[in-house]
Design a protein around this motif. Structure first.
Motif, mmCIF file in Angstrom:
data_model
loop_
_atom_site.group_PDB
_atom_site.id
_atom_site.type_symbol
_atom_site.label_atom_id
_atom_site.label_comp_id
_atom_site.label_asym_id
_atom_site.label_seq_id
_atom_site.Cartn_x
_atom_site.Cartn_y
_atom_site.Cartn_z
ATOM 1 N N LEU A 212 51.703 49.451 51.499
ATOM 2 C CA LEU A 212 51.328 48.677 50.325
ATOM 3 C C LEU A 212 50.885 47.263 50.657
ATOM 4 O O LEU A 212 50.073 46.671 49.940
ATOM 5 C CB LEU A 212 52.499 48.652 49.346
ATOM 6 N N ASP A 213 51.398 46.720 51.744
ATOM 7 C CA ASP A 213 51.020 45.377 52.145
ATOM 8 C C ASP A 213 49.536 45.366 52.535
ATOM 9 O O ASP A 213 48.735 44.577 52.025
ATOM 10 C CB ASP A 213 51.893 44.986 53.349
ATOM 11 N N GLU A 214 49.209 46.278 53.432
ATOM 12 C CA GLU A 214 47.841 46.404 53.894
ATOM 13 C C GLU A 214 46.900 46.718 52.726
ATOM 14 O O GLU A 214 45.798 46.202 52.625
ATOM 15 C CB GLU A 214 47.794 47.556 54.906
ATOM 16 N N LEU A 215 47.369 47.591 51.834
ATOM 17 C CA LEU A 215 46.562 47.986 50.684
ATOM 18 C C LEU A 215 46.250 46.788 49.787
ATOM 19 O O LEU A 215 45.111 46.597 49.349
ATOM 20 C CB LEU A 215 47.306 49.067 49.895
ATOM 21 N N SER A 216 47.258 45.926 49.558
ATOM 22 C CA SER A 216 47.048 44.745 48.712
ATOM 23 C C SER A 216 46.005 43.818 49.317
ATOM 24 O O SER A 216 45.119 43.302 48.622
ATOM 25 C CB SER A 216 48.354 43.957 48.550
ATOM 26 N N THR A 217 46.108 43.608 50.623
ATOM 27 C CA THR A 217 45.147 42.748 51.301
ATOM 28 C C THR A 217 43.734 43.310 51.166
ATOM 29 O O THR A 217 42.773 42.588 50.909
ATOM 30 C CB THR A 217 45.505 42.642 52.806
ATOM 31 N N LEU A 218 43.638 44.614 51.330
ATOM 32 C CA LEU A 218 42.336 45.267 51.295
ATOM 33 C C LEU A 218 41.684 45.192 49.905
ATOM 34 O O LEU A 218 40.494 44.899 49.777
ATOM 35 C CB LEU A 218 42.510 46.719 51.747
ATOM 36 N N THR A 219 42.472 45.440 48.849
ATOM 37 C CA THR A 219 41.866 45.383 47.509
ATOM 38 C C THR A 219 41.425 43.960 47.175
ATOM 39 O O THR A 219 40.393 43.759 46.539
ATOM 40 C CB THR A 219 42.835 45.883 46.411
ATOM 41 N N GLU A 220 42.191 42.970 47.634
ATOM 42 C CA GLU A 220 41.809 41.572 47.418
ATOM 43 C C GLU A 220 40.469 41.272 48.094
ATOM 44 O O GLU A 220 39.593 40.621 47.531
ATOM 45 C CB GLU A 220 42.867 40.637 48.021
ATOM 46 N N LYS A 221 40.349 41.785 49.302
ATOM 47 C CA LYS A 221 39.132 41.555 50.063
ATOM 48 C C LYS A 221 37.934 42.193 49.349
ATOM 49 O O LYS A 221 36.880 41.575 49.194
ATOM 50 C CB LYS A 221 39.305 42.165 51.467
ATOM 51 N N ILE A 222 38.118 43.432 48.895
ATOM 52 C CA ILE A 222 37.019 44.136 48.248
ATOM 53 C C ILE A 222 36.639 43.463 46.941
ATOM 54 O O ILE A 222 35.464 43.329 46.600
ATOM 55 C CB ILE A 222 37.390 45.618 48.057
ATOM 56 N N LYS A 223 37.644 42.987 46.252
ATOM 57 C CA LYS A 223 37.371 42.283 45.007
ATOM 58 C C LYS A 223 36.546 41.023 45.293
ATOM 59 O O LYS A 223 35.589 40.711 44.568
ATOM 60 C CB LYS A 223 38.694 41.897 44.342
ATOM 61 N N SER A 224 36.897 40.341 46.367
ATOM 62 C CA SER A 224 36.146 39.128 46.693
ATOM 63 C C SER A 224 34.723 39.463 47.114
ATOM 64 O O SER A 224 33.834 38.621 47.080
ATOM 65 C CB SER A 224 36.872 38.335 47.787
ATOM 66 N N LEU A 225 34.500 40.715 47.494
ATOM 67 C CA LEU A 225 33.144 41.141 47.845
ATOM 68 C C LEU A 225 32.360 41.562 46.598
ATOM 69 O O LEU A 225 31.207 41.964 46.675
ATOM 70 C CB LEU A 225 33.187 42.309 48.834
ATOM 71 N N GLY A 226 33.039 41.531 45.447
ATOM 72 C CA GLY A 226 32.333 41.774 44.192
ATOM 73 C C GLY A 226 32.514 43.157 43.595
ATOM 74 O O GLY A 226 31.809 43.535 42.666
ATOM 75 N N VAL A 227 33.479 43.947 44.118
ATOM 76 C CA VAL A 227 33.712 45.257 43.512
ATOM 77 C C VAL A 227 35.112 45.273 42.898
ATOM 78 O O VAL A 227 36.093 44.963 43.567
ATOM 79 C CB VAL A 227 33.604 46.392 44.557
ATOM 80 N N GLU A 228 35.170 45.621 41.625
ATOM 81 C CA GLU A 228 36.473 45.619 40.958
ATOM 82 C C GLU A 228 36.960 47.000 40.575
ATOM 83 O O GLU A 228 38.135 47.186 40.275
ATOM 84 C CB GLU A 228 36.410 44.737 39.721
ATOM 85 N N ASP A 229 36.042 47.971 40.524
ATOM 86 C CA ASP A 229 36.476 49.320 40.160
ATOM 87 C C ASP A 229 36.923 50.071 41.399
ATOM 88 O O ASP A 229 36.108 50.498 42.219
ATOM 89 C CB ASP A 229 35.342 50.068 39.450
ATOM 90 N N MET A 230 38.233 50.183 41.526
ATOM 91 C CA MET A 230 38.799 50.827 42.711
ATOM 92 C C MET A 230 39.883 51.820 42.302
ATOM 93 O O MET A 230 40.539 51.644 41.275
ATOM 94 C CB MET A 230 39.486 49.784 43.608
ATOM 95 N N VAL A 231 40.055 52.865 43.126
ATOM 96 C CA VAL A 231 41.271 53.678 43.058
ATOM 97 C C VAL A 231 41.940 53.510 44.419
ATOM 98 O O VAL A 231 41.253 53.352 45.428
ATOM 99 C CB VAL A 231 40.987 55.161 42.738
#
Ligand code: B12
Ligand code: SF4
Lengths: 446, 314
Positions: A212-231
Motif C-alpha cells: 500500500l505504501d508503494e501504491l500510494s506513491t504511485l497513484t500520487e505520481k500518476i495524478k501529478s501526470l494528469g490522470v485521475e481515473d485509476m483502479v
C-alpha cells in the motif's frame, strides 16, 4: 472526511470583507464546513484554496465509469465499511481473463460465454460485465490481434487491457477509442508513458504496486501526470492479503480521507479450480472489491456469484420490491384462479415462478406491503384481512373475473375467515404454505 | 503523502470454545479482531466445519447431496464413522430429525440410544441437534445431554420457548450450548442474557443468529452477524462474545437453486455443481461475516470451504 471549519478558515483570505454575506471569514468557514454555503460566494478565494477545498468535498472513493453505452459499469463512490450502515453503492464488476496466447477459436468461444452470460434474477439482469485481455504472449502483434477480435465480436463489453508494455497498450487501446477501457499494468517504470496514452485515449489506468505504501506513491505520481481515473491493485493475490489490503484501503479512504488510495480496487482471483475461484471471488465481493478478474465463468458459478453480489449490495433499509398490481401469468381468462401475495421481490419472483411452472394461467395480485415477506408483513400488520379486502375491492378485479374466489398463502390461513367477512361475496381458499406446492395445488383444481 | 496503515484496536474478544475430549478436542473463537484480520490482532483458531448427519435416512435431502452418503446414511453410526474416517471430518453434527412429531416421532429414549451409539463409534467432537420442534426438543435434548455426559458435546438449539430445560441439561452434563434466535440482534442478545441469568457460563455458549441461504435472505444473516461481532469487539459487549454458528446445509439444500435439474433451468447450468457452489458460497460469505462454527452437508463444499479457510489464515 470533510475539513473542519478551522481548517477551511486557514485557506480563506482572512480579510473579513463581508462580500460573501457573512460577518467574518470564520463565520463563512463554519457554514462551509456544515455544507450550508458554497465557496463561490467568496470572490477573493485563491485558486489553490479552491482546489484543496474541492478535493476535500469530493467523495472518498472516486466515482469512475468503466466502458461506455448500456454495458458501462459504475465503480467507486462507496461511503461505508459495513453494509448495515448504508447501502453499498456500485456492485463489484466481474471480469473474465482472456490470454492473447489462446487460439482465435478459444477466444471466440470465451467471448460467446460472456455475451450469453446474462441471467434474470429477482427482476435484475445480471451478467459477466467485462473482459480482461492479458498480454501473456509478451508479443505486441498477438495482443493487438486479440484486442481486434474482442472489439469486433464483443464491441459493447467494457475491456481491461493488461500489459506492462506501453507500445502494446497503445496499439490495443486505439481499438477502443471512446469506450473508456482500462489499461492495467501501470507501475513505477512505465507510468509516464502509460499516463500519456491514457490522456490521449481517455482511458482509465489500472495501477499495480507491491503493497500500500508503494501504491500510494504511485497513484500520487500518476495524478501529478494528469490522470485521475485509476483502479488500484495492491498486489494482493492470496485471500488473506486481499482481506487485509482491501480493508486498509477502504478504511484509509473513508475514515481518513486519504486521497492516494481513494480509488476503486481491482483484485485478481484466478484459480485453476473453478469452484475454489468462485469462493475467493466471494471474499472479494464481501470485502470491497470493485473489479474481480476470474478465469472461468460456468453458468452455475455465475448464478452463485451474481446472487451473492446482489445480496451484499441490496439496500439494508429498503427491501427490493415490485410494483403493486394484478399480474397475469400465462393468459388468464375470466374463470382463471386469482392468488394474492406481498410485494417483496423475492416472494413475488418465487411465487410467480412456481405459477409459471404449473402452466395454469393465473392472476397474481401483488399487494404493497413495503417489501416485506408474507409472514413478516402479516406480523407487522401490513398484510391483514381488512387491507387485503380494500385492495381487492379497489383493484377493479371484480370487473375482470367472473368468479369470486381468492387463494391466499398457506402461512396466513388464520386470516381466511376475516377476509371472507370483510370482502362480501368472496370465498377464500387457503393455498399451500410453500410456493413449490403451487403447481400441484393449481393442477389439482382443473 | 505517506501511507499510515489505519489499524484498529478492539476492546473485546470472542470467547474460546473448546469441544470434544482427548486429542481430537478442538477450539474455535478466541480472536480479538474482525474475521481474518490477523494483521491487527490475534486469531488463534480457525473456523470449524462439522459434517451434518441425521438419525433417519436423508430422504428429505436433494438427490445430489444424498448421493455421497448413499452407502452409509441408512444408519447414523456408519454415517458418522464414514465422515470421520473417509472424509476426515473434524466434528460431526447429529440432527435428531426423526424425533419430530410430524416425522417418525421417535422417543427421547430412542434418540439417546442413537447419540450413545454414535459417540461410542467416533472420537471427534459431536454436536447434538434437535428436530427444531420447540416442545419436543426439550425432552429429547435432555435425554441426549445425559447420555453424553462429560463428552463435552454441543447441545442445540435452545430457543426462547425452551431454553430453560435445555440449558439446565447442558449445564448439568458439562456440555456447550447453542442459543438460537430469529435474525434479530436484540433477540439474540436477550436470549444469551436469559441463559446466563440461569447460571449458565456465557463462555460455554454459541450464538446462532439463524442462517439463511444465498439468495434467500443471506444479507440479513450476514448483517446480523457483522453487527454482533462489532458489538463484541468494539463495544466489548460481553453478551455478544460467544462464537457464532452458521447452520448452512439445512437452509441451502431446500431451495430451488440446489434442486432444479438443468433441463428445467438451462440458464442455471449443471445442477450438481450449482448445489455444491451454493452451499460453499453461502458458507464463505458467512465466514466473512464472522461465523466460527459451520454445519455443512456436501463433502465437496466442505473441502472447498476448508481450502478457503486455509488461504484466509495462511
Ligand atoms: C427476513 C425476516 C425479516 C426481515 C424482513 C425481510 C422482508 N423483506 O420481509 C426483517 C429483519 C426486517 C424482519 C422484521 C420483522 N419480523 Co421477520 N422474519 C424474517 C424471516 C427470517 C424470513 C422472511 C423471508 O424473507 N421469507 C422468505 C419469503 C420468500 O417468504 P414468504 O414471503 O413467506 O413466501 C413464501 C410462502 O409464504 C409462499 N407464498 C408466498 N406468497 C404466496 C401466495 C400463495 C397464493 C401461496 C399459495 C403461497 C405463497 O411462498 C414463498 C416461498 O415458499 C422470517 C422467519 C422465517 N424463517 O421465515 C421472520 C418472521 C417472518 N418475522 C417475524 C416477525 C415477528 C418480525 C417482526 C414483527 C419482529 C421481529 N422479529 O423482528 C418484524 C416486522 C417488520 C416491520 N417492519 O415491522 C416472525 C413472524 C411471526 C409469525 N408467525 O407471525 C417470523 C416468522 C420469525 C419468527 N418466528 O419470529 N423479519
Ligand atoms: S468574502 Fe471571502 S474574504 Fe470576504 S469575508 Fe467572506 S470569506 Fe472572507
Amino acid at each position: 472526511m470533510a475539513l473542519t471549519g478551522v481548517e477551511i478558515f486557514k485557506l480563506l483570505p482572512k480579510t473579513n470583507c463581508k462580500k460573501c454575506g457573512h460577518p467574518t471569514c470564520l463565520a463563512f468557514a463554519m457554514k462551509l464546513a456544515q455544507r450550508q454555503a458554497t465557496l463561490d460566494l467568496c470572490p477573493d478565494v485563491s485558486e489553490d484554496a479552491k482546489r484543496i477545498l474541492g478535493e476535500a468535498s469530493a467523495p472518498p472513493i472516486r466515482p469512475i465509469t468503466f466502458g461506455s453505452g448500456d454495458k458501462a459499469v459504475k465503480m467507486g463512490e462507496e461511503t461505508v465499511l459495513f453494509r448495515h450502515d448504508k447501502k453499498f453503492v456500485n456492485p463489484c464488476t466481474l471480469a473474465i481473463e482472456l490470454k492473447d496466447s489462446l487460439s482465435e477459436s478459444d477466444i471466440s468461444k470465451k467471448l460467446d460465454e460472456v455475451l450469453t452470460s446474462e441471467i434474470d434474477r429477482v427482476g435484475q439482469k445480471l451478467r459477466v460485465d467485462a473482459i480482461a485481455l492479458t498480454n501473456a504472449s509478451g508479443d505486441k502483434g498477438k495482443f493487438e490481434a486479440a484486442a481486434k477480435l474482442i472489439s469486433s465480436k464483443a464491441s459493447g463489453v467494457p475491456v481491461i487491457l493488461s500489459t506492462t508494455d506501453p507500445a502494446s497498450a497503445e496499439a490495443a487501446v486505439k481499438l477502443f477509442t471512446g469506450k473508456r477501457p482500462i489499461i492495467y499494468g501501470v507501475n513505477a517504470s512505465n507510468a509516464e508513458a502509460m499516463a500519456n496514452i491514457a490522456k490521449t485515449e481517455k482511458a482509465i489506468l489500472g495501477v499495480v504496486a507491491n503493497g500500500l505504501d508503494e501504491l500510494s506513491t504511485l497513484t500520487e505520481k500518476i495524478k501529478s501526470l494528469g490522470v485521475e481515473d485509476m483502479v488500484i491493485d495492491s498486489g494482493a493475490r492470496k485471500a488473506k492479503d486481499i482481506v487485509e489490503n482491501n480493508t486498509l484501503i477502504r478504511r484509509a479512504a473513508i475514515k481518513k480521507n486519504f486521497k492516494p488510495l481513494g480509488y476503486p480496487v481491482i483484485n485478481f482471483v484466478q484459480r485453476e479450480d473453478s469452484l475454489y475461484e468462485a469462493l475467493i471471488a466471494a471474499v472479494g465481493i464481501t470485502k470491497f472489491s470493485s473489479i474481480l478478474v476470474l478465469i472461468s465463468i460456468e453458468k452455475w458459478k455465475n448464478l452463485a456469484m451474481f446472487t451473492l453480489r446482489q445480496n451484499i449490495y441490496t439496500d439494508p433499509q429498503v427491501p427490493m420490491q415490485v410494483e403493486q398490481k394484478i399480474y397475469k401469468i400465462g393468459e388468464p381468462t375470466a374463470e382463471s384462479p386469482l392468488t394474492i401475495t406481498t410485494n417483496f421481490s423475492l416472494t413475488y419472483f418465487i411465487v410467480s415462478g412456481e405459477i409459471e411452472n404449473s402452466k395454469i394461467p393465473t392472476r397474481l395480485a401483488v399487494m404493497d406491503c413495503e417489501g416485506l415477506s408474507v409472514l413478516t408483513a402479516w406480523a407487522a400488520g401490513k398484510f391483514t384481512a381488512s387491507k387485503i379486502a380494500t385492495f381487492i375491492k379497489e383493484s377493479g378485479i371484480e370487473n375482470e373475473v367472473k368468479h369470486r374466489e381468492l387463494i391466499i398463502p398457506g402461512y396466513v390461513a388464520i386470516i381466511s375467515g376475516s377476509i371472507e367477512e370483510k370482502l362480501e361475496g368472496w370465498k377464500v381458499t387457503v393455498g399451500p404454505r410453500e410456493a413449490n406446492g403451487l403447481p400441484a395445488f393449481l393442477k389439482a383444481r382443473t | 503523502m505517506a501511507f499510515v496503515a489505519p489499524k484498529e484496536t478492539y476492546s473485546g474478544k470472542v470467547y474460546n470454545v473448546n469441544i470434544g475430549t482427548g486429542d481430537k478436542a478442538i477450539s474455535f473463537g478466541s480472536e480479538n479482531v474482525l474475521p481474518f484480520h490477523s494483521f491487527e490482532g490475534a486469531v488463534p483458531n480457525k473456523p470449524l466445519i462439522a459434517y451434518e448427519i441425521q438419525d433417519v435416512p436423508p430422504s428429505d435431502w436433494p438427490e445430489n447431496v444424498q448421493k455421497p452418503y448413499s452407502s452409509v446414511s441408512g444408519d447414523p453410526v456408519t454415517w458418522a464413522k464414514f465422515c470421520q474416517d473417509s472424509l476426515n471430518a473434524k466434528a460431526i453434527a447429529l440432527r435428531l430429525l426423526g424425533t419430530h412429531p410430524d416425522r417418525e416421532n421417535r422417543s427421547p429414549e430412542d434418540a439417546a440410544k442413537t447419540v450413545k451409539d454414535v459417540l461410542a463409534a467416533i472420537n471427534i467432537p459431536l454436536i447434538i441437534l434437535g428436530s427444531n420442534h420447540a416442545e419436543k426438543d426439550a425432552p429429547v435434548l435432555i435425554a441426549a445431554a445425559e447420555v453424553a455426559k462429560d463428552k463435552n458435546c454441543v447441545i442445540g438449539k435452545a430457543q426462547e420457548a425452551n431454553y430453560k430445560t435445555i440449558a439446565a441439561a447442558a449445564m448439568a452434563n458439562n456440555h456447550k450450548l447453542i442459543a438460537m434466535s430469529e435474525l434479530d440482534i436484540n433477540l439474540s442478545k436477550q436470549l444469551n442474557i436469559l441463559i446466563t441469568q440461569m447460571g449458565f457460563d456465557k463462555e460455554r455458549l454459541i450464538t446462532d443468529p439463524m442462517c439463511s441461504a444465498l439468495g434467500y435472505g443471506l444479507e440479513y444473516t450476514y448483517s446480523v452477524m457483522e453487527r454482533i461481532r462489532l458489538a463484541a469487539l468494539t463495544q466489548n459487549d460481553l453478551t455478544m462474545q460467544p462464537p457464532m454458528l452458521a447452520d448452512v446445509g439445512m437452509y441451502v439444500w431446500k431451495i430451488k437453486e440446489t434442486q432444479a435439474p438443468e433441463s428445467d433451468v438451462p440458464q442455471w447450468g449443471n445442477a450438481e455443481e450449482r448445489g455444491i457452489a451454493w452451499e460453499a458460497m453461502t458458507a464463505t460469505a458467512l465466514l466473512m461475516a464472522g461465523a466460527e462454527l459451520l454445519i455443512m452437508r456436501h463433502p465437496k463444499a466442505v473441502e472447498a470451504v476448508g481450502k478457503v479457510i486455509e488461504e484466509l489464515n495462511a
